[in-house]
Scaffold this motif. Structure first.
Motif, PDB file in Angstrom:
ATOM      1  N   VAL A  28     -37.081  12.864 -78.671  1.00 13.45           N
ATOM      2  CA  VAL A  28     -37.843  12.763 -80.275  1.00 13.45           C
ATOM      3  C   VAL A  28     -38.883  12.190 -79.609  1.00 13.45           C
ATOM      4  O   VAL A  28     -38.964  11.215 -79.016  1.00 13.45           O
ATOM      5  CB  VAL A  28     -36.821  11.578 -80.437  1.00 13.45           C
ATOM      6  N   GLU A  29     -40.501  12.569 -80.606  1.00 12.11           N
ATOM      7  CA  GLU A  29     -41.627  11.728 -80.203  1.00 12.11           C
ATOM      8  C   GLU A  29     -41.273  10.449 -81.194  1.00 12.11           C
ATOM      9  O   GLU A  29     -41.142   9.680 -82.269  1.00 12.11           O
ATOM     10  CB  GLU A  29     -42.679  12.212 -80.353  1.00 12.11           C
ATOM     11  N   ASP A  30     -42.143   9.528 -80.004  1.00 13.35           N
ATOM     12  CA  ASP A  30     -42.491   7.872 -80.829  1.00 13.35           C
ATOM     13  C   ASP A  30     -43.381   7.771 -81.942  1.00 13.35           C
ATOM     14  O   ASP A  30     -44.344   8.489 -82.025  1.00 13.35           O
ATOM     15  CB  ASP A  30     -42.853   7.177 -80.094  1.00 13.35           C
ATOM     16  N   PRO A  31     -43.007   7.362 -83.579  1.00 15.88           N
ATOM     17  CA  PRO A  31     -43.598   8.235 -84.481  1.00 15.88           C
ATOM     18  C   PRO A  31     -45.452   7.217 -84.529  1.00 15.88           C
ATOM     19  O   PRO A  31     -46.203   7.244 -85.051  1.00 15.88           O
ATOM     20  CB  PRO A  31     -42.471   7.665 -85.624  1.00 15.88           C
ATOM     21  N   GLU A  32     -45.503   5.700 -83.598  1.00 22.02           N
ATOM     22  CA  GLU A  32     -46.894   5.066 -83.337  1.00 22.02           C
ATOM     23  C   GLU A  32     -47.478   5.586 -82.306  1.00 22.02           C
ATOM     24  O   GLU A  32     -48.176   6.075 -82.290  1.00 22.02           O
ATOM     25  CB  GLU A  32     -45.996   4.062 -83.167  1.00 22.02           C
ATOM     26  N   LEU A  33     -46.612   6.196 -81.025  1.00 21.57           N
ATOM     27  CA  LEU A  33     -47.547   6.823 -79.922  1.00 21.57           C
ATOM     28  C   LEU A  33     -46.744   8.299 -79.864  1.00 21.57           C
ATOM     29  O   LEU A  33     -45.923   8.603 -79.057  1.00 21.57           O
ATOM     30  CB  LEU A  33     -47.311   5.808 -78.520  1.00 21.57           C
ATOM     31  N   THR A  60     -33.407   0.031 -79.422  1.00 23.55           N
ATOM     32  CA  THR A  60     -33.808  -0.882 -79.833  1.00 23.55           C
ATOM     33  C   THR A  60     -34.854  -1.175 -79.733  1.00 23.55           C
ATOM     34  O   THR A  60     -35.948  -0.112 -78.781  1.00 23.55           O
ATOM     35  CB  THR A  60     -33.595  -1.909 -77.673  1.00 23.55           C
ATOM     36  N   PRO A  61     -35.555  -1.052 -80.289  1.00 24.68           N
ATOM     37  CA  PRO A  61     -37.183  -1.379 -81.288  1.00 24.68           C
ATOM     38  C   PRO A  61     -37.756  -2.687 -80.345  1.00 24.68           C
ATOM     39  O   PRO A  61     -37.610  -2.935 -79.805  1.00 24.68           O
ATOM     40  CB  PRO A  61     -37.829  -2.469 -82.278  1.00 24.68           C
ATOM     41  N   VAL A  69     -38.955   1.613 -86.618  1.00 25.37           N
ATOM     42  CA  VAL A  69     -37.466   2.310 -86.278  1.00 25.37           C
ATOM     43  C   VAL A  69     -37.018   3.349 -87.406  1.00 25.37           C
ATOM     44  O   VAL A  69     -35.357   3.488 -87.088  1.00 25.37           O
ATOM     45  CB  VAL A  69     -36.334   0.431 -86.384  1.00 25.37           C
ATOM     46  N   GLU A  70     -36.913   2.954 -88.800  1.00 22.98           N
ATOM     47  CA  GLU A  70     -36.289   3.726 -89.472  1.00 22.98           C
ATOM     48  C   GLU A  70     -37.466   5.264 -89.391  1.00 22.98           C
ATOM     49  O   GLU A  70     -35.880   5.797 -89.537  1.00 22.98           O
ATOM     50  CB  GLU A  70     -37.059   2.908 -90.960  1.00 22.98           C
ATOM     51  N   VAL A  71     -37.874   5.562 -89.592  1.00 26.29           N
ATOM     52  CA  VAL A  71     -38.675   6.731 -89.189  1.00 26.29           C
ATOM     53  C   VAL A  71     -38.042   7.929 -87.554  1.00 26.29           C
ATOM     54  O   VAL A  71     -37.425   8.638 -87.690  1.00 26.29           O
ATOM     55  CB  VAL A  71     -40.273   6.794 -88.686  1.00 26.29           C
ATOM     56  N   MET A  72     -38.190   6.175 -86.255  1.00 28.39           N
ATOM     57  CA  MET A  72     -37.140   6.715 -85.201  1.00 28.39           C
ATOM     58  C   MET A  72     -35.364   7.385 -86.043  1.00 28.39           C
ATOM     59  O   MET A  72     -35.276   8.713 -84.932  1.00 28.39           O
ATOM     60  CB  MET A  72     -36.669   6.069 -84.356  1.00 28.39           C
ATOM     61  N   ARG A  73     -35.681   6.554 -86.994  1.00 29.69           N
ATOM     62  CA  ARG A  73     -33.560   6.899 -87.093  1.00 29.69           C
ATOM     63  C   ARG A  73     -33.882   7.963 -87.632  1.00 29.69           C
ATOM     64  O   ARG A  73     -32.697   8.988 -87.580  1.00 29.69           O
ATOM     65  CB  ARG A  73     -33.240   5.877 -87.864  1.00 29.69           C
ATOM     66  N   GLU A  74     -34.879   8.337 -89.241  1.00 29.72           N
ATOM     67  CA  GLU A  74     -34.278   9.566 -89.588  1.00 29.72           C
ATOM     68  C   GLU A  74     -34.913  10.982 -88.140  1.00 29.72           C
ATOM     69  O   GLU A  74     -34.636  11.857 -88.590  1.00 29.72           O
ATOM     70  CB  GLU A  74     -35.921   9.603 -90.513  1.00 29.72           C
ATOM     71  N   THR A  89     -24.194   7.691 -86.683  1.00 30.78           N
ATOM     72  CA  THR A  89     -25.020   7.121 -86.618  1.00 30.78           C
ATOM     73  C   THR A  89     -26.456   6.284 -85.536  1.00 30.78           C
ATOM     74  O   THR A  89     -25.917   6.322 -84.298  1.00 30.78           O
ATOM     75  CB  THR A  89     -23.654   6.567 -86.553  1.00 30.78           C
ATOM     76  N   VAL A  90     -26.718   5.799 -85.979  1.00 34.48           N
ATOM     77  CA  VAL A  90     -27.653   5.004 -85.712  1.00 34.48           C
ATOM     78  C   VAL A  90     -28.042   3.914 -85.942  1.00 34.48           C
ATOM     79  O   VAL A  90     -27.890   3.569 -86.978  1.00 34.48           O
ATOM     80  CB  VAL A  90     -29.121   6.253 -85.465  1.00 34.48           C
ATOM     81  N   ARG A  91     -27.911   2.861 -84.920  1.00 36.84           N
ATOM     82  CA  ARG A  91     -27.809   1.345 -84.923  1.00 36.84           C
ATOM     83  C   ARG A  91     -29.246   0.673 -84.513  1.00 36.84           C
ATOM     84  O   ARG A  91     -29.244   1.424 -83.096  1.00 36.84           O
ATOM     85  CB  ARG A  91     -26.407   1.000 -84.238  1.00 36.84           C
ATOM     86  N   THR A  92     -29.070   0.055 -84.245  1.00 32.79           N
ATOM     87  CA  THR A  92     -30.195  -0.994 -83.919  1.00 32.79           C
ATOM     88  C   THR A  92     -29.777  -2.161 -83.072  1.00 32.79           C
ATOM     89  O   THR A  92     -29.054  -2.947 -83.220  1.00 32.79           O
ATOM     90  CB  THR A  92     -31.458  -1.506 -85.367  1.00 32.79           C
ATOM     91  N   VAL A  93     -29.649  -2.271 -81.750  1.00 30.78           N
ATOM     92  CA  VAL A  93     -29.995  -3.532 -81.172  1.00 30.78           C
ATOM     93  C   VAL A  93     -30.540  -3.843 -80.474  1.00 30.78           C
ATOM     94  O   VAL A  93     -31.448  -3.463 -79.964  1.00 30.78           O
ATOM     95  CB  VAL A  93     -28.368  -2.620 -79.520  1.00 30.78           C
ATOM     96  N   LEU A  94     -30.212  -5.573 -80.769  1.00 30.10           N
ATOM     97  CA  LEU A  94     -31.790  -6.372 -80.327  1.00 30.10           C
ATOM     98  C   LEU A  94     -31.348  -6.936 -78.791  1.00 30.10           C
ATOM     99  O   LEU A  94     -32.532  -7.580 -78.141  1.00 30.10           O
ATOM    100  CB  LEU A  94     -31.518  -7.059 -81.350  1.00 30.10           C
ATOM    101  N   ALA A  95     -30.184  -6.699 -78.055  1.00 30.29           N
ATOM    102  CA  ALA A  95     -29.630  -6.954 -77.192  1.00 30.29           C
ATOM    103  C   ALA A  95     -29.825  -6.202 -75.865  1.00 30.29           C
ATOM    104  O   ALA A  95     -28.214  -5.392 -76.460  1.00 30.29           O
ATOM    105  CB  ALA A  95     -28.842  -8.664 -76.755  1.00 30.29           C
TER     106      ALA A  95
END
Length: 180
Positions: A28-33, A60-61, A69-74, A89-95
């Motif tokens: 999946v392409e990065d939405p900003e880059l 991890t953002p 991150v929301e665009v990445m999930r979708e 299920t797409v989760r954000t993890v920060l560590a």
């Protein structure tokens, strides 16, 4: 056909192998880059299949509060749905936190080819893990001509993770992915 001439019932679709799921998510392409994929950027932390068959993805953002991150999930859900996988299920993890050292060599090359100065590695191989603060005065080579004679124009540019610079040699402005 069965022995009595009736059509055999259709077989249920086989789940995609884990390696294929990882390729789909990582591709999946990065939405900003959009010149780099999520795998190139190093933000995909885990792709797994739960016991119930559901696909689990952990991201991890690049920084806490990143609006992409929301665009990445979708985009991940859409890419998997195109391959017949809908229970995701797409989760954000920060560590551990994301670092520019997570960008792959291929990702760095793609950024440079697109005229975006890739971040510099934070230290020698085997150095202590974790982000290293890099002063903005350290030379950033121009991705077009390679000159180290560049100047900071703005600490922020197209995204919060990039700065805007200009090369004194070729006079071209360029984005630089900031180290963290």
């Amino acid at each position: 056909m069965s022995r009595d001439g009736r059509a055999a019932p259709p077989r249920p679709p086989q789940p995609l192998p884990l390696g294929v799921l990882r390729e789909v998510v990582g591709g999946v392409e990065d939405p900003e880059l959009p010149v780099v994929t999520l795998a190139d950027l190093g933000v995909v932390r885990r792709v797994a299949r739960a016991a119930d068959g559901r696909v689990e993805v952990e991201l991890t953002p690049t920084y806490v509060g990143c609006p992409a991150v929301e665009v990445m999930r979708e985009d991940i859900r859409r890419a998997l749905a195109a391959r017949g996988v809908t229970d995701v299920t797409v989760r954000t993890v920060l560590a551990p936190p994301w670092s520019t050292d997570d960008i792959t060599e291929a990702g760095r090359a793609k950024l440079a080819e697109a005229g975006i100065a890739p971040p510099r590695p934070s230290g020698p191989a085997g150095a202590a893990p974790g982000p290293v603060l890099v002063p903005l005065t350290r030379p950033v080579p121009c991705p077009r001509c390679g000159s180290a004679d560049t100047a900071l124009l703005s600490r922020f540019s197209g995204t919060a993770c990039m700065a805007l610079r200009r090369c004194a040699a070729c006079r071209e402005p360029f984005h630089h992915v900031k180290e963290r």
